[in-house]
Design a protein around this motif. Sequence first.
Motif, PDB file in Angstrom:
ATOM      1  N   UNK A  79       0.877  -1.216  -0.210  1.00  0.00           N
ATOM      2  CA  UNK A  79       0.082  -0.054  -0.062  1.00  0.00           C
ATOM      3  C   UNK A  79       0.735   1.264   0.013  1.00  0.00           C
ATOM      4  N   UNK A  80       1.909   1.196   0.832  1.00  0.00           N
ATOM      5  CA  UNK A  80       2.769   2.527   0.797  1.00  0.00           C
ATOM      6  C   UNK A  80       3.376   2.610  -0.416  1.00  0.00           C
ATOM      7  N   UNK A  81       3.959   1.516  -0.998  1.00  0.00           N
ATOM      8  CA  UNK A  81       4.699   1.527  -2.519  1.00  0.00           C
ATOM      9  C   UNK A  81       3.608   2.273  -3.485  1.00  0.00           C
ATOM     10  N   UNK A  82       2.445   1.726  -3.584  1.00  0.00           N
ATOM     11  CA  UNK A  82       1.461   2.113  -4.463  1.00  0.00           C
ATOM     12  C   UNK A  82       1.079   3.648  -4.248  1.00  0.00           C
ATOM     13  N   UNK A  83       0.933   4.129  -2.941  1.00  0.00           N
ATOM     14  CA  UNK A  83       0.680   5.501  -3.021  1.00  0.00           C
ATOM     15  C   UNK A  83       1.775   6.555  -2.880  1.00  0.00           C
ATOM     16  N   UNK A  84       3.127   6.081  -2.966  1.00  0.00           N
ATOM     17  CA  UNK A  84       4.370   6.770  -3.210  1.00  0.00           C
ATOM     18  C   UNK A  84       4.303   6.944  -4.638  1.00  0.00           C
ATOM     19  N   UNK A  85       3.926   6.218  -5.408  1.00  0.00           N
ATOM     20  CA  UNK A  85       3.814   6.111  -6.971  1.00  0.00           C
ATOM     21  C   UNK A  85       2.719   7.381  -7.205  1.00  0.00           C
ATOM     22  N   UNK A  86       1.993   7.497  -6.422  1.00  0.00           N
ATOM     23  CA  UNK A  86       0.837   8.502  -6.990  1.00  0.00           C
ATOM     24  C   UNK A  86       1.209   9.975  -6.072  1.00  0.00           C
TER      25      UNK A  86
END
Length: 240
Positions: A79-86
């Motif tokens: 989840x953290x990786x996904x939101x960092x990409x955003x």
Amino acid sequence: MVFFRALGSSQLRVNPHLVCAFSLGGIFGGSSSAVRHSSTTAHLLRRPSPSAPREAPVPLVFLSASRWDARSQTGMRDSAAWFAERGYTCLEIDLGHPDNTESSEALMKHYESELASHIRLLAIPFAPVIVARAGGTLIAQTYISSHPASALLLISPPPSNASLSATSSPKLPTPLPEFNFEPRFPCAVMCTESERPTLERENRLWKDPNVDKMVVPDERAVAGQEGLVKIEMWLDELGL
């Protein structure tokens, strides 16, 4: 209404596009309420991706305490990786378990102190969005009872603190009083279809009309595309 407050002036020096992982237990050692601070807290900071369409000013804190409740860490890294990409600054923090506690309240105070110390190091002038799952939701609720937050997302929280007394995961050494804070800031609860009936009957936040509710089909969907998109839409609606 979203509440923003300065978090302090401590500086965390990292390469802006690098993931940084370290333990801060030695820095913030000491004792509080018969609890000795552990040096096993894992801290992972993800800066917004340079390719993100925008950089969000409000950080997201993905909270867990895997040595106390392994399920609290499920899906947090992805989840953290996904939101960092955003475009979000994302702090993953897996809190170390204290060496000893006399009560569940002392345990929560230990976790609250550790979490507050790490959040201050972000040195970002906006209070974070706290995301927690399972047993970690107890820590999150303890934290926001005394500290500012822009929003709170609880994933698969226990129906009540009392419901944990007869279980061993997470283990509470003594009964933990129910939380009584008023959700006068953005707050949401996410659960699976199977968890929903129990939360509807017993969880006070689920019963609160001011708390947003998100339901996904199953555990896989919580940390999968469906759950992440629901969270992103919720953050967009809040203007975060």
